[in-house]
Scaffold this motif. Structure first.
Motif, short mmCIF file in Angstrom:
data_model
loop_
_atom_site.label_atom_id
_atom_site.label_comp_id
_atom_site.label_asym_id
_atom_site.label_seq_id
_atom_site.Cartn_x
_atom_site.Cartn_y
_atom_site.Cartn_z
N ALA A 70 1.01 -1.84 0.37
CA ALA A 70 0.03 -0.34 0.07
C ALA A 70 0.84 1.17 0.03
O ALA A 70 0.34 2.33 -0.50
N GLY A 109 -1.99 3.34 -1.48
CA GLY A 109 -2.99 3.09 -0.85
C GLY A 109 -3.84 4.21 -1.12
O GLY A 109 -4.51 4.76 -0.93
N VAL A 175 -8.37 -6.11 -2.92
CA VAL A 175 -7.92 -5.09 -1.95
C VAL A 175 -7.36 -5.52 0.07
O VAL A 175 -8.54 -6.46 0.00
N VAL A 177 -7.28 -5.35 3.33
CA VAL A 177 -7.10 -4.39 4.71
C VAL A 177 -7.03 -5.63 5.59
O VAL A 177 -6.93 -6.39 5.93
N ILE A 211 -5.00 0.03 4.32
CA ILE A 211 -5.15 -0.61 3.05
C ILE A 211 -3.35 -1.71 3.54
O ILE A 211 -2.85 -0.41 3.55
N SER A 213 -2.02 -3.70 1.50
CA SER A 213 -2.00 -4.41 -0.07
C SER A 213 -2.32 -4.47 -1.31
O SER A 213 -3.35 -4.50 -0.92
N VAL A 214 -2.32 -4.54 -2.51
CA VAL A 214 -3.91 -4.57 -3.69
C VAL A 214 -2.98 -5.96 -4.69
O VAL A 214 -1.70 -6.40 -4.55
#
Ligand code: SF4
Length: 327
Positions: A70, A109, A175, A177, A211, A213-214
């Protein structure tokens, strides 16, 4: 001057604890949007938790997906070898956003959490349901050239300003979280929300969540992908309409497609019906025009943004032509 408490966190756990019992506390990383909002009295957090030292900058591929921390900078993601090779659509979208200086400060993020650039939202002398619920929407009958054509409500017609998020929703990202009870994954399409009767809520993140990471699943779209953005200036301007297009080709036939629009809704706008219409068809302008027509179904314009009804399908066609290598 706004008084606020400042705290620095070095772990995600400490950062999340920093928000406990304070619904008006906010995380700060690059601060490229939040500081502006505070300077203009649009947002007045009573506490800022600085998360810049939390180790969430990694970009890596494993287990069939690419994970982006993020706190990875927008510029670092756009220039990363793995992203350029595997997810060029994301690199293109990031480079279409903001200026080089802002991309060097802004995090992934923060990009997701940025607020709309509706001018009524930024002007505290004017009504805005997003800034002050119940005060009205200045844009509904006002200057709404930049505003939404999909998913609007009587409460708000603002658009989400991100380019990066348009590519991420097209690429089926999730996403990750974290909150006091642990981690959860939100499909990217469900992270941002439509205004409905709560336009003050931009997304589905809980107050005490962060957040982490993606994640983007591996895909077959790296060879045929294009982010096409139409804006008032060549750089440092938000999209009037943008399109993220990605195709998995089998010769000249489209096996699978991904399509999303920016600058048209309160959230990055995925076009699943148009994607389905493209699958199995030859990659021709005629095919793309048909898909664009499907994509625009349900669009509704306001006084000054009717041009988006014509611009939208043209941008879809151009993005798809570029993705398919027809231009
Ligand atoms: Fe506020 Fe949304 Fe209306 Fe803009 S469109 S004035 S953000 S309520």
């Amino acid at each position: 001057m706004i008084q606020f408490q400042y705290e620095r966190a070095v772990t995600a756990k400490a950062a999340i604890s920093g928000l406990a019992n304070n619904a008006n506390a906010k995380f700060i990383a690059g601060g490229t949007n939040l500081i502006d909002l505070m300077k203009r009295n649009v947002m007045a957090p009573t506490k800022l938790v600085d998360i810049n030292a939390v180790p969430l900058k990694d970009i890596q591929q494993q287990g069939g997906k690419t994970s982006i921390g993020a706190l990875a900078l927008n510029s670092a993601v756009a220039d990363h070898k793995l992203i350029l090779e595997k997810l060029p659509l994301l690199a293109q979208a990031l480079n279409a956003g903001a200026s080089a200086q802002i991309r060097n400060m802004a995090t992934v993020g923060g990009n997701m959490m940025q607020r709309t650039r509706c001018s009524y939202f930024y002007d505290t002398a004017l009504p805005c349901n997003k800034r002050e619920p119940g005060s009205g929407c200045g844009a509904l009958e006002g200057l709404n050239r930049m505003h939404a054509i999909f998913g609007t409500s009587e409460q708000c017609i603002a658009v989400h300003p991100s380019d990066m998020c348009v590519a991420l929703v097209a690429l089926d990202a999730s996403v990750v979280v974290a909150g006091p009870k642990g981690e959860r994954r939100i499909p990217f399409e469900e992270f941002h929300r439509l205004p409905g009767n709560q336009p003050e809520k931009d997304n589905t993140l809980q107050n005490n969540e962060m957040i982490i990471s993606v994640e983007i699943p591996d895909n077959a779209f790296s060879k045929n992908a294009h982010y096409f953005k139409v804006r008032d200036r060549a750089s440092y301007a938000f999209a009037l309409v943008s399109v993220a297009a990605a195709l998995h080709m089998d010769g000249k036939v489209i096996k699978e497609a991904r399509l999303a629009m920016g600058g048209v809704a309160h959230k990055p706008w995925r076009l699943k019906e148009a994607e389905q219409a493209l699958a199995g068809k030859p990659a021709t302008e005629e095919t793309f025009r048909q898909a664009a027509e499907i994509a625009m179904r349900g669009a509704k314009a306001f006084k000054y943004n009717a041009f988006k009804l014509k611009l939208g399908p043209n941008v879809i066609v151009e993005a798809l032509k570029n993705a398919a290598g027809l231009v």
